[in-house]
Enzyme design. Structure first.
Site, short mmCIF file in Angstrom:
data_model
loop_
_atom_site.label_atom_id
_atom_site.label_comp_id
_atom_site.label_asym_id
_atom_site.label_seq_id
_atom_site.Cartn_x
_atom_site.Cartn_y
_atom_site.Cartn_z
N LYS A 1 129.42 48.93 -53.63
CA LYS A 1 130.67 49.69 -53.44
C LYS A 1 130.32 51.16 -53.22
CE LYS A 1 135.26 50.25 -55.57
NZ LYS A 1 136.10 49.97 -56.75
N SER B 1 140.75 48.14 -55.74
CA SER B 1 140.19 49.03 -54.75
C SER B 1 138.92 48.48 -54.11
CB SER B 1 139.87 50.38 -55.40
OG SER B 1 138.84 50.26 -56.36
N SER C 1 140.11 46.56 -60.23
CA SER C 1 139.52 46.64 -58.88
C SER C 1 138.36 45.72 -58.60
CB SER C 1 139.08 48.08 -58.60
OG SER C 1 140.21 48.86 -58.34
N1 GLN Z 1 144.82 49.38 -58.55
C1 GLN Z 1 144.58 50.15 -59.73
C2 GLN Z 1 144.77 51.61 -59.42
O1 GLN Z 1 145.19 51.90 -58.36
C3 GLN Z 1 143.19 49.89 -60.24
C4 GLN Z 1 142.14 50.63 -59.49
C5 GLN Z 1 140.75 50.38 -60.00
O2 GLN Z 1 140.51 49.49 -60.82
N2 GLN Z 1 139.85 51.23 -59.58
O3 GLN Z 1 144.52 52.46 -60.21
#
Ligand code: GLN
Length: 497
Positions: free
Chosen positions: A91, A166, A190
């Site tokens: 990532k 994400s 995410s």
């Molecule tokens: N979708 C969640 C957010 O927007 C989690 C994001 C993540 O785990 N980095 O914060």
């Protein structure tokens, strides 16, 4: 519905094998790491214009790492790790000295880090070639990769749909056969949520067990790197590579890594006798997609038939996780992202001698950050300001404690908790971009675990009968008992066959 990129349909069978199989072939010298790495680079070249899982492909560096593994094995050295020679997708939020690290933001376009993240270093030391850096929501804020400054990732199951976020890039790369292993980060879901939408396995390890050194911070009290793969054993093998104490991370916990590989092997016999599985009542009620609930109920019945004792568990404060998370996270974001000021890293706008330093900072931040990142910085700065701190931030921290207590009470009765990983299967790209609350709601089931700092997994639980798309089963284990995820996950996976 079928995944037209399903690895079974791939041109080169090396891209359809598990990481454990590939490691076996490489270590016995039946194939070279170069061949395996090249097969995945070819696969990326063939499909990634459709998927857009990668922001950067580092073919040269990956092949050089593969050659190094081959050379050592040919010289009779023992493999550097159980996964030595098997390539991986990283990532783009972990720093790398040999490839740009952007966190999918214009702010860091082309940014080259002077040092490797601890996770990056562990991957290199394990002899794992890094194929490239994967797409994500900007600074890991989002649930669909549509907040990437470089365009969204498409779900291999249906290109018009999201692969989640994400970390949509890492999960899509696995589902499309572009990589057998990938690394994600999970702040509120995410890793688990994209895994669920792409029929892959993703684990959020216990907070403090995988180093955050060199992980570009989103919300430091929640962020945690973790492994993803197409099956439970491969995920466990990668988990052991990246976990462990790191003196460079002040929140790193100095204790032995849970025996996740042994647990995955033990679970493979499919036996769940004596395991107490708690079904979280709050995430098992009408209003969520019927096809998801149906697949979830079938999963619970399967576990029962494998010998598990099923117990309904009440976690009343889980309903408040969304509110608490979307206060705590923006507060930490507003502080963490202050460092992107146009002075030290990446983008600098207006440095032409006619603007003051304040103007340069303001112009840089206005151009460098996307709308969702700005929304959260503004929200967090507001919530932390004098007069609001007690009403918002402290209140959210209290809710956080209540959620941790719900978990603690539940684990007095059960070994592990289960729920669906997401309220629906993959939604269409564009469907939620203009509605932040709808986007936030999509992470309803994954947020409580991060707030409590525990360990979670999403793994494939079949296709929803109403959408034909993958459903993820979420497992939630107490802190430092990550091995339970693998024990139960491997047994469940065996029962699915
Ligand atoms: N979708 C969640 C957010 O927007 C989690 C994001 C993540 O785990 N980095 O914060």
């Amino acid at each position: 519905m079928s995944n037209k990129y399903l690895v079974a349909g791939s041109e080169n069978e090396l891209t359809t094998k598990t990481a454990a199989e590939l490691a076996g072939l490489i270590h016995s010298r039946e194939v070279t790491s170069r061949e395996v790495t090249q097969a995945h680079l070819d696969r990326i070249a063939a499909v990634d214009t459709d998927i857009h899982a990668f922001l950067h492909v580092g073919a040269e560096a990956a092949l050089a790492a593969a050659d190094d593994v081959d050379k050592r094995l040919d010289a009779g050295e023992a493999p550097a790790s159980a996964l030595a020679g098997v390539p991986l997708a990283l990532k783009d939020v972990f720093t790398t000295t040999d490839a740009p690290t952007t966190a999918a933001s214009k702010m860091l376009e082309g940014y080259m880090s002077p040092y490797d993240a601890t996770v990056t270093g562990k991957i290199r030391a394990a002899g794992i070639p890094i194929l490239g850096k994967t797409n994500m929501d900007e600074f890991a804020m989002g649930s669909s990769t549509e907040n990437s400054a470089y365009g969204p990732t498409h779900n291999p199951w249906d290109l018009e749909r999201t692969a989640g976020g994400s970390g949509g890039g890492s999960s899509a790369a696995l589902a499309a056969g572009e990589a057998p292993l990938a690394i994600g980060t999970d702040t509120g879901g995410s890793i688990r949520q994209p895994a669920a939408l792409t029929n892959t396995v993703g684990v959020k390890p216990t907070y403090g067990t995988v180093s955050r050194y060199g992980l570009i911070a989103c919300a430091s009290s929640l962020d945690q790197g973790g492994p993803t793969a197409r099956n439970v054993l491969d995920t466990a093998l990668l988990h052991e590579v990246i976990a462990g104490y790191d003196a460079f991370d002040a929140t790193s916990v100095n204790r032995p890594v849970a025996p996740v590989v042994a647990a995955a092997r033990e679970g493979a016999n499919g036996d769940l006798k004596g395991v107490k599985v708690g079904v979280v009542k709050q995430f098992d009620r009408e209003g969520f997609q019927p096809g998801v609930l149906e697949a979830f109920h079938a999963s619970v019945e399967q576990m029962r038939s494998q010998g598990a004792e099923i117990i309904e568990v009440d976690c009343p404060h889980f309903d408040d996780a969304m509110g608490a998370y979307y206060l705590i996270l923006p507060c930490e974001v507003s502080s963490n992202l202050a460092r992107f000021d146009g002075m030290r890293y990446g983008l600098r706008v207006g440095d032409d001698g006619t603007h003051s330093a304040d103007e340069v900072m303001a112009m840089t931040r206005a151009q460098g950050f996307g709308p969702e990142v700005k929304r959260r910085i503004i929200l967090g700065t507001y919530a932390l300001s004098v007069g609001y701190y007690d009403a918002y931030y402290l209140q959210a921290q209290r809710v956080r404690s209540l959620i941790a207590q719900d978990f603690a009470k539940a684990y007095e009765k059960v070994d592990i908790l289960v729920s669906p990983a997401t309220p629906t299967t993959a939604f269409k790209l564009g469907e939620k971009v203009t509605d932040p609350l709808a986007m936030y709601n999509f992470d309803l089931f994954t947020l409580p675990l991060n707030l409590a700092g525990l360990a979670g997994m999403s793994l494939p639980a079949g296709l929803a009968s109403d959408s034909g798309l993958p459903v993820g089963l979420q497992l939630m284990a107490p802190a430092f008992h990550d091995d339970r995820l693998y024990r139960v996950g491997a047994a469940f996976e065996a029962g699915q066959k």
